[in-house]
Enzyme design. Structure first.
Site, PDB file in Angstrom:
ATOM      1  N   ARG A  41       0.220  31.010 -12.753  1.00 49.51           N
ATOM      2  CA  ARG A  41      -0.595  31.818 -13.656  1.00 49.51           C
ATOM      3  C   ARG A  41      -1.808  32.339 -12.891  1.00 49.51           C
ATOM      4  O   ARG A  41      -2.242  31.746 -11.900  1.00 49.51           O
ATOM      5  CB  ARG A  41      -1.070  30.986 -14.847  1.00 49.51           C
ATOM      6  CG  ARG A  41       0.059  30.386 -15.674  1.00 49.51           C
ATOM      7  CD  ARG A  41      -0.489  29.473 -16.763  1.00 49.51           C
ATOM      8  NE  ARG A  41       0.593  28.933 -17.613  1.00 49.51           N
ATOM      9  CZ  ARG A  41       1.238  27.804 -17.376  1.00 49.51           C
ATOM     10  NH1 ARG A  41       0.923  27.069 -16.319  1.00 49.51           N
ATOM     11  NH2 ARG A  41       2.198  27.401 -18.191  1.00 49.51           N
TER      12      ARG A  41
ATOM     13  N   LYS B  24      -1.978  24.764 -17.210  1.00 46.90           N
ATOM     14  CA  LYS B  24      -2.097  24.899 -18.659  1.00 46.90           C
ATOM     15  C   LYS B  24      -1.820  23.557 -19.320  1.00 46.90           C
ATOM     16  O   LYS B  24      -0.855  22.869 -18.992  1.00 46.90           O
ATOM     17  CB  LYS B  24      -1.096  25.947 -19.152  1.00 46.90           C
ATOM     18  CG  LYS B  24      -1.335  26.408 -20.577  1.00 46.90           C
ATOM     19  CD  LYS B  24      -0.496  27.621 -20.892  1.00 46.90           C
ATOM     20  CE  LYS B  24      -0.828  28.179 -22.258  1.00 46.90           C
ATOM     21  NZ  LYS B  24      -0.075  29.423 -22.544  1.00 46.90           N
TER      22      LYS B  24
ATOM     23  N   HIS C 296       1.334  38.297 -15.625  1.00 49.24           N
ATOM     24  CA  HIS C 296       2.310  37.343 -16.134  1.00 49.24           C
ATOM     25  C   HIS C 296       3.744  37.843 -16.010  1.00 49.24           C
ATOM     26  O   HIS C 296       4.672  37.039 -16.002  1.00 49.24           O
ATOM     27  CB  HIS C 296       1.991  36.975 -17.580  1.00 49.24           C
ATOM     28  CG  HIS C 296       1.323  35.644 -17.678  1.00 49.24           C
ATOM     29  ND1 HIS C 296       0.059  35.408 -17.210  1.00 49.24           N
ATOM     30  CD2 HIS C 296       1.756  34.457 -18.153  1.00 49.24           C
ATOM     31  CE1 HIS C 296      -0.255  34.141 -17.409  1.00 49.24           C
ATOM     32  NE2 HIS C 296       0.752  33.549 -17.978  1.00 49.24           N
TER      33      HIS C 296
ATOM     34  N   ARG D 147       5.194  36.312 -12.988  1.00 44.73           N
ATOM     35  CA  ARG D 147       5.620  34.930 -13.257  1.00 44.73           C
ATOM     36  C   ARG D 147       6.902  34.917 -14.087  1.00 44.73           C
ATOM     37  O   ARG D 147       7.820  34.140 -13.830  1.00 44.73           O
ATOM     38  CB  ARG D 147       4.474  34.242 -13.989  1.00 44.73           C
ATOM     39  CG  ARG D 147       4.734  32.878 -14.548  1.00 44.73           C
ATOM     40  CD  ARG D 147       3.420  32.358 -15.134  1.00 44.73           C
ATOM     41  NE  ARG D 147       3.634  31.228 -16.025  1.00 44.73           N
ATOM     42  CZ  ARG D 147       3.788  29.970 -15.616  1.00 44.73           C
ATOM     43  NH1 ARG D 147       3.812  29.702 -14.323  1.00 44.73           N
ATOM     44  NH2 ARG D 147       3.943  28.999 -16.489  1.00 44.73           N
TER      45      ARG D 147
ATOM     46  N   HIS E 214       6.104  24.778 -17.495  1.00 44.71           N
ATOM     47  CA  HIS E 214       6.486  25.058 -18.868  1.00 44.71           C
ATOM     48  C   HIS E 214       7.062  23.802 -19.523  1.00 44.71           C
ATOM     49  O   HIS E 214       7.419  22.836 -18.842  1.00 44.71           O
ATOM     50  CB  HIS E 214       7.617  26.101 -18.908  1.00 44.71           C
ATOM     51  CG  HIS E 214       7.159  27.511 -18.714  1.00 44.71           C
ATOM     52  ND1 HIS E 214       6.063  28.050 -19.330  1.00 44.71           N
ATOM     53  CD2 HIS E 214       7.701  28.521 -17.977  1.00 44.71           C
ATOM     54  CE1 HIS E 214       5.942  29.321 -18.980  1.00 44.71           C
ATOM     55  NE2 HIS E 214       6.911  29.628 -18.164  1.00 44.71           N
TER      56      HIS E 214
ATOM     57  N   TYR F 278      13.692  32.403 -20.906  1.00 43.68           N
ATOM     58  CA  TYR F 278      14.114  33.249 -19.786  1.00 43.68           C
ATOM     59  C   TYR F 278      15.612  33.555 -19.817  1.00 43.68           C
ATOM     60  O   TYR F 278      16.072  34.471 -19.152  1.00 43.68           O
ATOM     61  CB  TYR F 278      13.756  32.581 -18.456  1.00 43.68           C
ATOM     62  CG  TYR F 278      12.271  32.488 -18.215  1.00 43.68           C
ATOM     63  CD1 TYR F 278      11.469  33.623 -18.196  1.00 43.68           C
ATOM     64  CD2 TYR F 278      11.662  31.249 -18.014  1.00 43.68           C
ATOM     65  CE1 TYR F 278      10.099  33.538 -17.984  1.00 43.68           C
ATOM     66  CE2 TYR F 278      10.296  31.150 -17.797  1.00 43.68           C
ATOM     67  CZ  TYR F 278       9.522  32.294 -17.785  1.00 43.68           C
ATOM     68  OH  TYR F 278       8.169  32.202 -17.581  1.00 43.68           O
TER      69      TYR F 278
END
Length: 342
Positions: free
Chosen positions: A188, A215, A289, A292, A315, A323
């Protein structure tokens, strides 16, 4: 917490003492996208103290939200308060729970029918407003989120990915290392600028990037792609000649010798996108993003296990599963395959 999002400049608006920039939304209170260089939505004087208190709380050390998410929340809260100042609502939604629910539902209707925001954008705004309401002590509103059709996160198609990588190859050492860290590392934007030199571990044949506080406060280690390793080695060698190289631990420096800001990294990536003839920004070909997301999409479509993709990108497995969903381009190609009678 919001989903991963891109950032765009949103300088400080009038009517508040806060100095936080909010480089995400880029729209005026009426819903139209701001012109480049235009002033951010002003926080009404009646809510300036509330907004400044919210900003102070979100930017305290140890706050679990990453920098990009905080900027996004502050931008959306700013717009909500601007709307609230002129809205016909019963009571004070920042104090009274009954007034809160009605006001947030009215704001949801405004975003949908007047500002004409996308469903996912409306949900993101409601999430930020709920965060403000928790901060002021009345708790989140009873306002349903919009059902958003599921599709894959926006990623570069093969042609644009090639154009991007070729432009990154032509950039200076810092720009190339930044671009490669976001693409080959899948980091990120806030994670990239938070890296210190000591977070890069390079040996003769391999290496690793250490994300110490991603995150949700997650720690992870990302193996270095050979292209990224070479770019980082080139940049670290050049970095030694920059102001602040000894005094500042940051991996990516600005020209004054301090840590490169998220905004500075954004500008560097935007310049590379321009060289690739790609529009950079929320409505453009790519965002920080989407680099990414391109990494995640490529990994999943190449058959990499979802658990491994989730670990590499920081994640949850459920988020990584997105995805594997079809993109808008996939849907268009499927429709075009239908037989025709000409």
């Amino acid at each position: 917490m919001t989903s991963d999002i891109s950032d765009q400049a949103d300088p400080q608006g009038a009517g508040t003492t806060s100095d936080i920039s909010t480089p995400v939304d880029g729209r005026a209170a009426g819903g139209a996208r701001r012109r480049p260089g235009a002033a951010a939505t002003a926080v009404p004087a009646a809510f300036a103290e509330t907004f400044d208190g919210y900003v102070a709380a979100k930017t305290r050390p140890g706050e679990p939200l990453d920098g990009d998410t905080v900027r996004a929340y502050c931008s959306r809260v700013r717009q909500f308060l601007a709307w609230l100042d002129g809205a016909d609502v019963d009571g004070n939604p920042l104090v009274d729970a009954h007034a809160r629910d009605g006001a947030v539902r009215d704001y949801r209707a405004y975003l949908l029918t007047v500002a004409k925001r996308k469903l996912s954008t409306v949900n993101a705004h409601l999430t930020a407003v709920d965060d403000l309401l928790r901060h002021v002590g009345v708790g989140p509103a009873a306002a349903k989120r919009q059902e958003v059709p599921k599709s894959a996160p926006r990623a570069l198609n093969d042609r644009n990915r090639t154009r991007w990588l070729r432009a990154a190859q032509r950039a200076d050492a810092r720009g190339k290392a930044l671009a490669y860290t976001e693409y080959y590392g899948g980091l990120r934007g806030g994670e990239v600028v938070a890296l210190d030199v000591g977070d890069v571990r390079i040996s003769a044949r391999k290496g690793v990037l250490i994300v110490r506080y991603g995150k949700g406060g997650k720690y992870r280690e990302v193996p270095l792609h050979p292209q990224l390793r070479a770019a980082l080695e080139e940049w670290i060698a050049e970095r030694a000649t920059w102001p602040g190289a000894v005094e500042t631990p940051a991996l990516f420096l600005n020209r004054r010798g301090g840590r490169l800001s998220t905004r500075g990294a954004y500008d560097q990536l935007k310049a590379i996108a321009a060289d690739a003839n790609l529009e950079f920004g929320r409505d453009g070909d790519l965002t920080p993003h989407s680099l990414r997301h391109t990494t995640g999409t490529n990994l999943v479509r190449d058959g990499v296990d979802l658990g491994l993709v989730a670990e590499l990108l920081g994640h949850s497995v459920e988020t990584a599963r997105h995805y594997s969903l079809p993109s808008e381009e996939d849907k268009q190609r499927a429709i075009e395959r239908l037989a025709v009678d000409e």
